[in-house]
Design an enzyme around this catalytic site. Sequence first.
Site, PDB file in Angstrom:
ATOM      1  N   ASP A  16       0.647  -1.139  -0.059  1.00 16.68           N
ATOM      2  CA  ASP A  16      -0.007   0.053  -0.028  1.00 16.68           C
ATOM      3  C   ASP A  16       0.980   1.333   0.145  1.00 16.68           C
ATOM      4  O   ASP A  16       2.010   1.036   0.321  1.00 16.68           O
ATOM      5  CB  ASP A  16      -0.820   0.042   1.323  1.00 16.68           C
ATOM      6  CG  ASP A  16      -1.691   1.072   1.469  1.00 16.68           C
ATOM      7  OD1 ASP A  16      -2.336   1.554   0.234  1.00 16.68           O
ATOM      8  OD2 ASP A  16      -1.952   1.730   2.498  1.00 16.68           O
ATOM      9  N   ASP A  18      -0.082   4.824   1.039  1.00 14.64           N
ATOM     10  CA  ASP A  18      -0.255   5.886   2.226  1.00 14.64           C
ATOM     11  C   ASP A  18      -0.101   5.264   3.582  1.00 14.64           C
ATOM     12  O   ASP A  18      -1.041   4.329   3.835  1.00 14.64           O
ATOM     13  CB  ASP A  18      -1.605   6.734   2.243  1.00 14.64           C
ATOM     14  CG  ASP A  18      -1.774   7.377   0.848  1.00 14.64           C
ATOM     15  OD1 ASP A  18      -0.774   8.119   0.452  1.00 14.64           O
ATOM     16  OD2 ASP A  18      -2.873   7.310   0.137  1.00 14.64           O
ATOM     17  N   GLY A  62      -8.022   3.543   3.787  1.00 12.82           N
ATOM     18  CA  GLY A  62      -7.864   2.562   2.637  1.00 12.82           C
ATOM     19  C   GLY A  62      -8.856   2.438   1.759  1.00 12.82           C
ATOM     20  O   GLY A  62      -8.572   1.652   0.589  1.00 12.82           O
ATOM     21  N   ARG A  65     -12.050   6.908  -2.451  1.00 10.22           N
ATOM     22  CA  ARG A  65     -12.679   8.078  -2.003  1.00 10.22           C
ATOM     23  C   ARG A  65     -14.099   8.163  -1.855  1.00 10.22           C
ATOM     24  O   ARG A  65     -14.790   8.236  -0.897  1.00 10.22           O
ATOM     25  CB  ARG A  65     -12.229   9.351  -2.736  1.00 10.22           C
ATOM     26  CG  ARG A  65     -11.194  10.155  -2.352  1.00 10.22           C
ATOM     27  CD  ARG A  65     -10.869  11.410  -2.800  1.00 10.22           C
ATOM     28  NE  ARG A  65     -11.119  11.739  -4.306  1.00 10.22           N
ATOM     29  CZ  ARG A  65     -10.252  11.493  -5.019  1.00 10.22           C
ATOM     30  NH1 ARG A  65      -9.050  11.305  -4.783  1.00 10.22           N
ATOM     31  NH2 ARG A  65     -10.646  11.729  -6.485  1.00 10.22           N
ATOM     32  N   SER A 140      -5.422   5.641  -4.219  1.00 12.75           N
ATOM     33  CA  SER A 140      -5.047   6.907  -4.508  1.00 12.75           C
ATOM     34  C   SER A 140      -4.993   7.278  -6.036  1.00 12.75           C
ATOM     35  O   SER A 140      -4.321   6.395  -6.659  1.00 12.75           O
ATOM     36  CB  SER A 140      -3.817   7.586  -3.925  1.00 12.75           C
ATOM     37  OG  SER A 140      -3.753   8.786  -4.225  1.00 12.75           O
ATOM     38  N   ASN A 142      -3.753   9.917  -6.973  1.00  7.22           N
ATOM     39  CA  ASN A 142      -2.427  10.545  -6.863  1.00  7.22           C
ATOM     40  C   ASN A 142      -1.192   9.826  -6.739  1.00  7.22           C
ATOM     41  O   ASN A 142      -0.215  10.376  -6.685  1.00  7.22           O
ATOM     42  CB  ASN A 142      -2.492  11.891  -6.118  1.00  7.22           C
ATOM     43  CG  ASN A 142      -3.933  12.622  -6.116  1.00  7.22           C
ATOM     44  OD1 ASN A 142      -3.961  12.898  -7.020  1.00  7.22           O
ATOM     45  ND2 ASN A 142      -4.322  12.743  -4.838  1.00  7.22           N
ATOM     46  N   ASP A 198      -1.321  -0.743   6.166  1.00  3.46           N
ATOM     47  CA  ASP A 198      -1.692  -0.291   7.522  1.00  3.46           C
ATOM     48  C   ASP A 198      -2.936   0.109   7.769  1.00  3.46           C
ATOM     49  O   ASP A 198      -3.544   0.226   9.117  1.00  3.46           O
ATOM     50  CB  ASP A 198      -0.981   1.137   7.531  1.00  3.46           C
ATOM     51  CG  ASP A 198      -1.678   2.253   6.713  1.00  3.46           C
ATOM     52  OD1 ASP A 198      -1.980   1.994   5.690  1.00  3.46           O
ATOM     53  OD2 ASP A 198      -1.709   3.501   7.232  1.00  3.46           O
TER      54      ASP A 198
END
Length: 245
Positions: A16, A18, A62, A65, A140, A142, A198
């Site tokens: 992952d 972030d 996780g 959005r 994401s 981004n 995480d």
Amino acid sequence: MTDLGLPEDIKACLFDLDGVVTKTAVVHAAAWKEMFDAFLREREGEDFRPFDDHDYDQYVDGLPRADGVRAFLASRGIDLPEGSADDPPGAETVHGLGNRKNARVLEKIRTDGVEAYDDTLDYIRRARARGLRTAIVSSSANCLDVLRAIDAEDLFDVRVDGGVAKERKLPGKPRPDTFLAAAEDLGLDAPRSAVFEDALAGMDAGRAGGFGYVVGLDRVGQADALYEHGADIVVKGLAELGGHA
């Protein structure tokens, strides 16, 4: 176990972004709170119940959005129109709120930059030096920009991010589809792949996908919950794996 702290038959590591590779989880958490608190204050007045850490862990961490927006709004009994992915940030729709949050994230990244977890980058380099394949798996949109910002794009053989998932119509975490797609793109199957996450939703995805090893990164003091959601091992940082603490 290998000197990487992984079972011998693991041939791929799926990371992952972030909270695992970069310290952007805190940026996302702050952006979610700012966006939802402003929305709730406008809707309910100054007596609104703020978005808190539990809300972040339970409903949005996780997840893609729009899924996070839907889950949190449902927890507060709020129903908004779905809208469309190109809704402006000011739109009172699910996608509008999601885009409002993303605008806040991008502004924070532009202002403060991106910081990586050096122990994760070191671990990835060690894994690749031992012949393991590596992939980044993130909800994401981004992801690529963030990887370029920390000069880590070349550390991954495969990238399955929010944009790829949209193109390939892959459901996000807690479903395992994005991780399974990354393993397949690497030419491997789930039992020979390890997941590094995480988020609780990431643990759920690792367990649901039947992956050979699921590593939970405990960044916020939720080790017990990570185990409950499917982690095989929980560490504070990847330097702890394989005797490199």
